[in-house]
Design a protein around this motif. Sequence first.
Motif, PDB file in Angstrom:
ATOM      1  N   PRO A 143       4.680  -0.101  11.665  1.00  0.00           N
ATOM      2  CA  PRO A 143       4.903   1.349  11.560  1.00  0.00           C
ATOM      3  C   PRO A 143       4.255   1.965  10.320  1.00  0.00           C
ATOM      4  CG  PRO A 143       6.991   0.158  11.876  1.00  0.00           C
ATOM      5  CD  PRO A 143       5.933  -0.870  11.710  1.00  0.00           C
ATOM      6  N   LYS A 144       4.005   1.143   9.292  1.00  0.00           N
ATOM      7  CA  LYS A 144       3.411   1.681   8.059  1.00  0.00           C
ATOM      8  C   LYS A 144       1.904   1.421   7.977  1.00  0.00           C
ATOM      9  CE  LYS A 144       7.200   3.089   5.837  1.00  0.00           C
ATOM     10  NZ  LYS A 144       7.380   4.454   5.343  1.00  0.00           N
ATOM     11  N   ALA A 145       1.332   0.949   9.057  1.00  0.00           N
ATOM     12  CA  ALA A 145      -0.092   0.560   9.030  1.00  0.00           C
ATOM     13  C   ALA A 145      -0.994   1.750   8.712  1.00  0.00           C
ATOM     14  CB  ALA A 145      -0.492  -0.065  10.364  1.00  0.00           C
ATOM     15  N   LEU A 146      -0.783   2.843   9.421  1.00  0.00           N
ATOM     16  CA  LEU A 146      -1.653   4.004   9.216  1.00  0.00           C
ATOM     17  C   LEU A 146      -1.477   4.579   7.812  1.00  0.00           C
ATOM     18  CD1 LEU A 146      -3.714   6.023  10.276  1.00  0.00           C
ATOM     19  CD2 LEU A 146      -1.820   7.394  11.164  1.00  0.00           C
ATOM     20  N   GLU A 147      -0.240   4.736   7.401  1.00  0.00           N
ATOM     21  CA  GLU A 147       0.043   5.290   6.078  1.00  0.00           C
ATOM     22  C   GLU A 147      -0.632   4.432   4.993  1.00  0.00           C
ATOM     23  OE1 GLU A 147       4.280   5.691   5.304  1.00  0.00           O
ATOM     24  OE2 GLU A 147       3.891   5.986   3.161  1.00  0.00           O
ATOM     25  N   THR A 148      -0.543   3.126   5.146  1.00  0.00           N
ATOM     26  CA  THR A 148      -1.142   2.206   4.173  1.00  0.00           C
ATOM     27  C   THR A 148      -2.664   2.367   4.132  1.00  0.00           C
ATOM     28  OG1 THR A 148       0.655   0.615   4.404  1.00  0.00           O
ATOM     29  CG2 THR A 148      -1.445  -0.238   3.588  1.00  0.00           C
ATOM     30  N   LEU A 149      -3.281   2.396   5.302  1.00  0.00           N
ATOM     31  CA  LEU A 149      -4.741   2.508   5.345  1.00  0.00           C
ATOM     32  C   LEU A 149      -5.229   3.882   4.869  1.00  0.00           C
ATOM     33  CD1 LEU A 149      -5.689   0.556   8.577  1.00  0.00           C
ATOM     34  CD2 LEU A 149      -6.157  -0.084   6.209  1.00  0.00           C
ATOM     35  N   GLU A 150      -4.447   4.907   5.137  1.00  0.00           N
ATOM     36  CA  GLU A 150      -4.815   6.243   4.646  1.00  0.00           C
ATOM     37  C   GLU A 150      -4.851   6.242   3.119  1.00  0.00           C
ATOM     38  OE1 GLU A 150      -6.234   8.361   6.309  1.00  0.00           O
ATOM     39  OE2 GLU A 150      -5.028   9.440   7.762  1.00  0.00           O
ATOM     40  N   TRP A 151      -3.935   5.512   2.515  1.00  0.00           N
ATOM     41  CA  TRP A 151      -3.869   5.457   1.054  1.00  0.00           C
ATOM     42  C   TRP A 151      -4.991   4.567   0.484  1.00  0.00           C
ATOM     43  CZ3 TRP A 151      -2.764   7.629  -3.229  1.00  0.00           C
ATOM     44  CH2 TRP A 151      -2.584   6.895  -4.417  1.00  0.00           C
ATOM     45  N   LEU A 152      -5.276   3.467   1.199  1.00  0.00           N
ATOM     46  CA  LEU A 152      -6.225   2.482   0.677  1.00  0.00           C
ATOM     47  C   LEU A 152      -7.690   2.866   0.874  1.00  0.00           C
ATOM     48  CD1 LEU A 152      -4.627  -0.923   1.801  1.00  0.00           C
ATOM     49  CD2 LEU A 152      -4.940  -0.119  -0.544  1.00  0.00           C
ATOM     50  N   THR A 153      -7.981   3.708   1.865  1.00  0.00           N
ATOM     51  CA  THR A 153      -9.382   3.980   2.213  1.00  0.00           C
ATOM     52  C   THR A 153      -9.719   5.469   2.068  1.00  0.00           C
ATOM     53  OG1 THR A 153      -9.014   4.443   4.568  1.00  0.00           O
ATOM     54  CG2 THR A 153      -9.245   2.132   3.941  1.00  0.00           C
ATOM     55  N   THR A 154     -11.001   5.783   1.993  1.00  0.00           N
ATOM     56  CA  THR A 154     -11.418   7.173   1.748  1.00  0.00           C
ATOM     57  C   THR A 154     -11.611   7.985   3.015  1.00  0.00           C
ATOM     58  OG1 THR A 154     -13.751   6.587   1.794  1.00  0.00           O
ATOM     59  CG2 THR A 154     -12.642   6.533  -0.369  1.00  0.00           C
ATOM     60  N   ASP A 180     -17.019  -1.839   0.449  1.00  0.00           N
ATOM     61  CA  ASP A 180     -17.184  -0.971   1.620  1.00  0.00           C
ATOM     62  C   ASP A 180     -16.781  -1.790   2.844  1.00  0.00           C
ATOM     63  OD1 ASP A 180     -19.488  -2.587   1.580  1.00  0.00           O
ATOM     64  OD2 ASP A 180     -20.753  -1.046   2.485  1.00  0.00           O
ATOM     65  N   ILE A 181     -16.227  -1.120   3.843  1.00  0.00           N
ATOM     66  CA  ILE A 181     -15.530  -1.824   4.921  1.00  0.00           C
ATOM     67  C   ILE A 181     -15.756  -1.110   6.268  1.00  0.00           C
ATOM     68  CG2 ILE A 181     -13.682  -2.643   3.392  1.00  0.00           C
ATOM     69  CD1 ILE A 181     -11.961  -0.319   4.387  1.00  0.00           C
ATOM     70  N   ILE A 182     -15.362  -1.787   7.337  1.00  0.00           N
ATOM     71  CA  ILE A 182     -15.241  -1.086   8.625  1.00  0.00           C
ATOM     72  C   ILE A 182     -13.799  -1.246   9.105  1.00  0.00           C
ATOM     73  CG2 ILE A 182     -15.961  -0.976  11.041  1.00  0.00           C
ATOM     74  CD1 ILE A 182     -18.739  -1.732  10.207  1.00  0.00           C
ATOM     75  N   VAL A 183     -13.205  -0.129   9.494  1.00  0.00           N
ATOM     76  CA  VAL A 183     -11.839  -0.140  10.029  1.00  0.00           C
ATOM     77  C   VAL A 183     -11.926  -0.014  11.550  1.00  0.00           C
ATOM     78  CG1 VAL A 183      -9.599   1.029  10.043  1.00  0.00           C
ATOM     79  CG2 VAL A 183     -10.962   0.971   7.937  1.00  0.00           C
ATOM     80  N   TYR A 184     -11.349  -0.995  12.247  1.00  0.00           N
ATOM     81  CA  TYR A 184     -11.304  -0.968  13.707  1.00  0.00           C
ATOM     82  C   TYR A 184      -9.877  -0.639  14.145  1.00  0.00           C
ATOM     83  CZ  TYR A 184     -15.733  -3.534  13.376  1.00  0.00           C
ATOM     84  OH  TYR A 184     -17.008  -3.910  13.084  1.00  0.00           O
ATOM     85  N   CYS A 185      -9.739   0.340  15.018  1.00  0.00           N
ATOM     86  CA  CYS A 185      -8.416   0.725  15.507  1.00  0.00           C
ATOM     87  C   CYS A 185      -8.124  -0.029  16.809  1.00  0.00           C
ATOM     88  CB  CYS A 185      -8.362   2.228  15.764  1.00  0.00           C
ATOM     89  SG  CYS A 185      -6.797   2.763  16.458  1.00  0.00           S
ATOM     90  N   LEU A 186      -7.171  -0.951  16.765  1.00  0.00           N
ATOM     91  CA  LEU A 186      -6.797  -1.701  17.969  1.00  0.00           C
ATOM     92  C   LEU A 186      -5.722  -0.941  18.743  1.00  0.00           C
ATOM     93  CD1 LEU A 186      -6.763  -5.309  16.443  1.00  0.00           C
ATOM     94  CD2 LEU A 186      -8.684  -4.028  17.387  1.00  0.00           C
ATOM     95  N   LYS A 187      -4.783  -0.348  18.002  1.00  0.00           N
ATOM     96  CA  LYS A 187      -3.787   0.527  18.623  1.00  0.00           C
ATOM     97  C   LYS A 187      -3.435   1.599  17.603  1.00  0.00           C
ATOM     98  CE  LYS A 187       0.248   0.127  21.686  1.00  0.00           C
ATOM     99  NZ  LYS A 187       0.419   1.550  21.772  1.00  0.00           N
ATOM    100  N   LYS A 188      -3.639   2.851  18.021  1.00  0.00           N
ATOM    101  CA  LYS A 188      -3.471   3.977  17.106  1.00  0.00           C
ATOM    102  C   LYS A 188      -2.129   3.915  16.375  1.00  0.00           C
ATOM    103  CE  LYS A 188      -3.992   9.029  17.071  1.00  0.00           C
ATOM    104  NZ  LYS A 188      -5.128   9.205  16.168  1.00  0.00           N
ATOM    105  N   ASN A 189      -2.151   4.204  15.126  1.00  0.00           N
ATOM    106  CA  ASN A 189      -0.971   4.251  14.244  1.00  0.00           C
ATOM    107  C   ASN A 189      -0.407   2.890  13.851  1.00  0.00           C
ATOM    108  OD1 ASN A 189      -0.938   7.058  14.223  1.00  0.00           O
ATOM    109  ND2 ASN A 189       0.326   7.123  16.067  1.00  0.00           N
TER     110      ASN A 189
END
Lengths: 129, 360
Positions: free
Chosen positions: B59-70, B96-105
């Motif tokens: 449940p905190k995946a999106l929040e965490t990535l929003e904080w960690l990435t630009t 620098d990274i690539i973020v892949y969305c497997l399941k939104k949020n």
Amino acid sequence: MAFHIPEDYYYTKEHEWAQVDENIVTVGITEFAQDQLGEIVYVELPEEGQKITQGQTFGVIESVKAVSDLYAPVSGTVIEVNMALGDDPSVLNDDPVNEGWLVRIEMDTEKELANLMRAPDYKKLISEK
Amino acid sequence: MKKTPLAETHEKLGARMVDFAGWYMPVQYVGLREEHNNVRNNVGLFDVSHMGEVRVKGPKALETLEWLTTNDVAKLNDGEAQYSLLPNDQGGLVDDIIVYCLKKNEDYLVCVNASNKDKDFAWMTKHNKGADMTDESDKWGQIAIQGPKALELCDRVFGFKVSEMKPFTLKAGEFQNHKIMVATTGYTGEKGCEVFVEAAGTAALWMTLLEQGKDLGVQSIGLGARDTLRTEMKYSLYGHEIDDTTNPYEAGLGWVIKPAKKDFMGKALIVGKKEAGLKQNLVGFKMLEKGIPRQGYSLFSFDNKEIGKVTSGTHSPTLDEPIGIAYIDTEFAKEGTEFLLDIRGRKVKAVVCKTPFVTK
């Protein structure tokens, strides 16, 4: 891979060869060296009349991926430079031991040849790489 | 040295192996130039299994990535990918990274540089906002398939139409009972994809791609050509164009920073530096006199002031001429500006040019 390593040449541990004809020494890089460097795209060589010293760098070879110094096998004066390499450095990949010679040097003293390797020792050196 | 699941395969195929950031990797097979050209003209396979994969779930995946990435992670839907940056708290970059969305949020895969994997994972863990975060790097092999004929090859091997996938998307599948994820991302400027495959299936997939792509001219490609290909596109490489002190705006990566949409690590420092005025820019350049630029060489103005440093340089196999990437003081960054490059004590003329160096 089997490299052509002429028996009558001298070799440095940095992979230059030296062919001695009385006091004139023709210098190049070995087949092993060109194989390690990959595609050679640029060569920087001294000018005629320049003095070079055994063990010191006298030029630079650049491949697509790296820069490598050239080390003088003997001390002496550069009397001829292989100008053809400026137009087509790939000759160094195709035929480093003949057409790809770099410079001819008038050697100061034959004594320095004792510091170089002969073919069997050089073969041993690269077999350990 | 660490080995990828393909180490033995590379040896069998006659690759020259080297130590790359602690990994036993192929630098070339038949020759850098031939491999490079084969990717531009046909199709090539790259072992990129040494790259790291961090799974971020819960449940905190999106929040965490929003904080960690630009970049704007919230924008990603299932099966979409995004180039992004992992900023540090000093206004520089962890990677620098690539973020892949497997399941939104709730389920993301972050692909990071091989040389930074442990550093990145430690950083992400330290600043985790409550996501379930695991290092899955050992679980996945990764093969990049790149070139104008890459998608035709992928269509044959993966059992679905990779050629109909949009760029920067991801699709899950199977190869010989091993899970795969095919992502239409890459690092060469060519069409193609990067395939995550369960480690045990990586070697079989590599050999199948070689077999099925024979008539397309497929070849195994080493790290040497990977570097010349990405340099021709002016793609950044950590340790060259990017490091812990890089301001991403100066690196030309402002397009992956979304300060208007969200807060993120180091935002004030990164954006503040932009507002204060950028001091340097990352540019491409060509030589006007003989010589090949290499990382670390200094740039000089004609009145002998040091104005920059080379980050990457090579002889471009496609253009058959030397090319370079450099940070240069902003006032000299305009296309067409001439400057001097110090090549081991010899100052030679060069000129800022348009990038990418190679266009399709």
